[in-house]
Design an enzyme around this catalytic site. Structure first.
Site, PDB file in Angstrom:
ATOM      1  N   GLU A 279       0.834  -1.210   0.000  1.00 13.53           N
ATOM      2  CA  GLU A 279       0.000   0.000   0.000  1.00 13.53           C
ATOM      3  C   GLU A 279       0.867   1.258   0.000  1.00 13.53           C
ATOM      4  O   GLU A 279       0.882   2.003   0.974  1.00 13.53           O
ATOM      5  CB  GLU A 279      -0.879   0.005   1.255  1.00 13.53           C
ATOM      6  CG  GLU A 279      -1.766  -1.193   1.412  1.00 13.53           C
ATOM      7  CD  GLU A 279      -2.467  -1.225   2.774  1.00 13.53           C
ATOM      8  OE1 GLU A 279      -2.159  -0.394   3.646  1.00 13.53           O
ATOM      9  OE2 GLU A 279      -3.334  -2.082   2.947  1.00 13.53           O
ATOM     10  N   PRO A 280       1.619   1.508  -1.059  1.00 12.53           N
ATOM     11  CA  PRO A 280       2.483   2.694  -1.055  1.00 12.53           C
ATOM     12  C   PRO A 280       1.703   3.993  -1.209  1.00 12.53           C
ATOM     13  O   PRO A 280       0.716   4.047  -1.951  1.00 12.53           O
ATOM     14  CB  PRO A 280       3.382   2.469  -2.266  1.00 12.53           C
ATOM     15  CG  PRO A 280       2.567   1.636  -3.190  1.00 12.53           C
ATOM     16  CD  PRO A 280       1.683   0.772  -2.331  1.00 12.53           C
ATOM     17  N   TYR A 322       5.591  16.749  13.071  1.00 12.19           N
ATOM     18  CA  TYR A 322       6.555  15.650  13.182  1.00 12.19           C
ATOM     19  C   TYR A 322       7.997  16.153  13.222  1.00 12.19           C
ATOM     20  O   TYR A 322       8.918  15.366  13.035  1.00 12.19           O
ATOM     21  CB  TYR A 322       6.450  14.713  11.965  1.00 12.19           C
ATOM     22  CG  TYR A 322       5.060  14.338  11.553  1.00 12.19           C
ATOM     23  CD1 TYR A 322       4.253  13.550  12.371  1.00 12.19           C
ATOM     24  CD2 TYR A 322       4.545  14.756  10.323  1.00 12.19           C
ATOM     25  CE1 TYR A 322       2.978  13.192  11.980  1.00 12.19           C
ATOM     26  CE2 TYR A 322       3.272  14.391   9.924  1.00 12.19           C
ATOM     27  CZ  TYR A 322       2.485  13.614  10.759  1.00 12.19           C
ATOM     28  OH  TYR A 322       1.224  13.260  10.365  1.00 12.19           O
ATOM     29  N   CYS A 349      -0.598  32.306  12.964  1.00 14.69           N
ATOM     30  CA  CYS A 349      -0.369  32.826  14.315  1.00 14.69           C
ATOM     31  C   CYS A 349       0.038  31.729  15.286  1.00 14.69           C
ATOM     32  O   CYS A 349      -0.707  31.393  16.211  1.00 14.69           O
ATOM     33  CB  CYS A 349      -1.624  33.531  14.808  1.00 14.69           C
ATOM     34  SG  CYS A 349      -2.124  34.824  13.695  1.00 14.69           S
ATOM     35  N   TYR A 378       1.118  14.064   2.057  1.00 11.42           N
ATOM     36  CA  TYR A 378       0.679  14.540   3.370  1.00 11.42           C
ATOM     37  C   TYR A 378       0.868  16.044   3.582  1.00 11.42           C
ATOM     38  O   TYR A 378       1.027  16.493   4.711  1.00 11.42           O
ATOM     39  CB  TYR A 378       1.372  13.740   4.491  1.00 11.42           C
ATOM     40  CG  TYR A 378       1.162  12.250   4.343  1.00 11.42           C
ATOM     41  CD1 TYR A 378      -0.094  11.700   4.528  1.00 11.42           C
ATOM     42  CD2 TYR A 378       2.209  11.404   3.961  1.00 11.42           C
ATOM     43  CE1 TYR A 378      -0.309  10.337   4.353  1.00 11.42           C
ATOM     44  CE2 TYR A 378       2.001  10.046   3.785  1.00 11.42           C
ATOM     45  CZ  TYR A 378       0.738   9.519   3.981  1.00 11.42           C
ATOM     46  OH  TYR A 378       0.525   8.174   3.801  1.00 11.42           O
TER      47      TYR A 378
HETATM   48  N1  LLP Z   1      -1.549   1.869   4.544  1.00  9.81           N
HETATM   49  C1  LLP Z   1      -2.116   2.316   5.685  1.00  9.81           C
HETATM   50  C2  LLP Z   1      -3.045   1.457   6.400  1.00  9.81           C
HETATM   51  C3  LLP Z   1      -1.789   3.593   6.160  1.00  9.81           C
HETATM   52  O1  LLP Z   1      -2.358   4.022   7.276  1.00  9.81           O
HETATM   53  C4  LLP Z   1      -0.873   4.389   5.449  1.00  9.81           C
HETATM   54  C5  LLP Z   1      -0.518   5.710   5.930  1.00  9.81           C
HETATM   55  C6  LLP Z   1      -0.319   3.881   4.258  1.00  9.81           C
HETATM   56  C7  LLP Z   1      -0.684   2.612   3.839  1.00  9.81           C
HETATM   57  C8  LLP Z   1       0.632   4.665   3.401  1.00  9.81           C
HETATM   58  O2  LLP Z   1       1.819   4.949   4.047  1.00  9.81           O
HETATM   59  P1  LLP Z   1       3.001   5.654   3.222  1.00  9.81           P
HETATM   60  O3  LLP Z   1       3.439   4.653   2.170  1.00  9.81           O
HETATM   61  O4  LLP Z   1       2.459   6.865   2.602  1.00  9.81           O
HETATM   62  O5  LLP Z   1       4.036   5.937   4.239  1.00  9.81           O
HETATM   63  N2  LLP Z   1       0.894  12.120   7.986  1.00  9.81           N
HETATM   64  C9  LLP Z   1       2.105  11.344   8.191  1.00  9.81           C
HETATM   65  C10 LLP Z   1       2.005   9.972   7.606  1.00  9.81           C
HETATM   66  C11 LLP Z   1       0.813   9.222   8.123  1.00  9.81           C
HETATM   67  C12 LLP Z   1       0.626   7.937   7.400  1.00  9.81           C
HETATM   68  C13 LLP Z   1      -0.763   7.456   7.587  1.00  9.81           C
HETATM   69  N3  LLP Z   1      -0.974   6.181   7.024  1.00  9.81           N
HETATM   70  C14 LLP Z   1       3.272  12.113   7.602  1.00  9.81           C
HETATM   71  O6  LLP Z   1       3.052  13.182   7.045  1.00  9.81           O
HETATM   72  O7  LLP Z   1       4.410  11.683   7.704  1.00  9.81           O
END
Ligand code: LLP
Length: 424
Positions: A279-280, A322, A349, A378
């Site tokens: 799930e990228p 973060y 602000c 994000y």
């Molecule tokens: N699968 C599930 C169940 C997830 O919850 C997520 C991300 C992904 C796949 C995809 O993950 P990725 O490949 O994009 O890392 N807002 C945070 C990241 C939160 C991720 C939430 N879930 C940030 O800006 O770093």
């Protein structure tokens, strides 16, 4: 850390043939610009690396990283699946004509309304987060429903604690050692509608190493055997989740997409699954966009030179949330002998509204444009109307031209949700 296709012409920054200054002047700022060919290249790389002669593979794009109908078209053309986490996600995918049989329903607290819609749309599968949720799906379903169950395999990753999801105390999934599994399997054995098609894990985000994935695979392989001693049928699928990390700064490490996914698929081929998925999100779009800001003011404090830009935490909350670090560049006068160190700060602000600390740039003049690299994931997705901010416009650029995939929010959009005195 430059976005794949940025280049410098006459000391100005371009993506492919597109001058970022010209785009900023035409579409105003803050402005997000995606390199469409870059996104497609990432998709192709992931498809090639996560492929197998033995297993059926699925790449489920994590829509939460960034979604827009134009990207949905690209996902569709490339044969990817996509996930949805809300009614709005489903409606967007449907309206963009994405095939529902390629949609997976994510989320750790699905509502009745969302479940009913997903059932009606006949999506591919529900990724069930808890026993309680499974019972609700069974109750609402009228025909057979494929489910993947999210398991917390307790694999720790090296990332900011807000983006770790497989800790002992995580709110996601059911723990691999939870006594509840006997009841879950009984429930599947005796239910009329829900089928345990697959197991799913998602360890977290910004994972740079291959090892946590291999550890999770080992744990799930064992766990599958254990579940199948009681389950009346075989579990066909395994979804390893996303989280493949990207570089934000030159000195960062990243998940080695090609080699990492090949190692993962090889290991998965040794197991007894028919379908495997990943799930990228960030690894497809993260590095492929920049945000252009205009530096409206310059000022000095006792300690710093400040560059005050016309956006900030409303379009990129990641530094505040973060402690995320970004690379920057000037859009005009990109290379210069005269350099200065800046705190690049937003217009909101909050003292935490700092996009970058100690950023060395060509000496700026007021109204110069600058870019933040690697804002494809994000940023827009987590943007807000804080201080009445209007969400930026988003462009996809390619050798074919410029496509405004999301227009800038207007004051009318912003005001539309409020009830004013005299409104009905
Ligand atoms: N699968 C599930 C169940 C997830 O919850 C997520 C991300 C992904 C796949 C995809 O993950 P990725 O490949 O994009 O890392 N807002 C945070 C990241 C939160 C991720 C939430 N879930 C940030 O800006 O770093």
């Amino acid at each position: 850390m430059k976005t794949v296709n940025t280049n410098i012409k006459n000391n100005e920054l371009y993506i492919g043939k597109h001058s970022l200054k010209a785009l900023a002047l035409k579409y105003k700022t803050p402005l997000m610009v995606y390199d469409e060919e870059g996104v497609k290249t990432k998709i192709k790389l992931i498809k090639e690396s996560f492929s197998s002669k033995k297993l059926k593979t699925k790449i489920i794009y994590a829509s939460k990283a960034f979604i827009a109908p134009h990207l949905v078209d690209i996902l569709n053309e490339e044969g990817l699946c996509a996930d949805a986490t809300s009614i709005s996600d489903f409606e967007l995918l449907e309206k963009a004509n994405f095939p529902m049989e390629r949609v997976f329903f994510q989320g750790n607290n699905k509502t009745e309304e969302e479940i009913k819609l997903a059932l009606k749309l006949k999506i591919n599968a529900f990724i069930v987060d808890s026993f309680s949720e499974l019972k609700l799906i069974e109750k609402l379903a009228k025909t057979k429903v494929d489910t993947y169950f999210r398991i917390n395999p307790y694999v720790k990753i090296d990332a900011h604690k807000h983006i770790q999801t497989a800790n002992l105390d995580s709110k996601f999934g059911e723990g691999i050692d939870n006594a509840i599994w006997d009841d879950i399997i009984d429930f599947y054995n005796n239910s009329t509608h829900v089928v345990l098609k697959g197991l799913q894990v998602h360890l977290g985000s910004q994972i740079k190493e291959i090892d946590p994935y291999l550890e999770a695979i080992d744990k799930i392989a064992e766990f599958k055997k254990k579940l199948e001693t009681k389950l009346k049928y075989k579990i066909k699928a395994f979804d390893l989740g996303g989280g493949f990390g990207v570089k934000y700064l030159k000195e960062d490490s990243k998940f080695p997409l090609k080699e990492g996914l090949k190692t993962i698929i090889k290991k998965l081929e040794e197991l007894d699954f028919e379908i495997v998925a990943i799930e990228p999100g960030r690894s497809i779009v993260g590095t492929e966009a920049v945000t252009i800001y205009q530096c409206l003011k310059l000022k000095q404090s006792r300690y710093y030179n400040y560059c005050l830009v016309d956006g900030g935490m409303a379009d990129n909350i990641r530094p505040a949330l973060y402690d995320a670090k970004y690379s920057f560049a000037c859009v005009n006068n990109v290379v210069s002998q005269e350099k200065e160190k800046y705190q690049v700060v937003g217009k909101f602000c909050e003292s935490g509204d700092i996009l970058g600390k100690d950023i060395t740039l060509s000496k700026l003049k007021e109204n110069d444009y600058i870019v933040t690299y690697t804002t494809g994931a994000y940023c827009y997705a987590m943007s807000s109307n804080y201080n009445g901010a209007l969400r930026p416009a988003v462009l996809f650029v390619s050798s074919k031209g410029v496509k405004e995939v999301i227009r800038r929010e207007t004051v009318e959009d912003y005001l539309a949700v409020f009830n004013f005195k005299g409104d009905k």
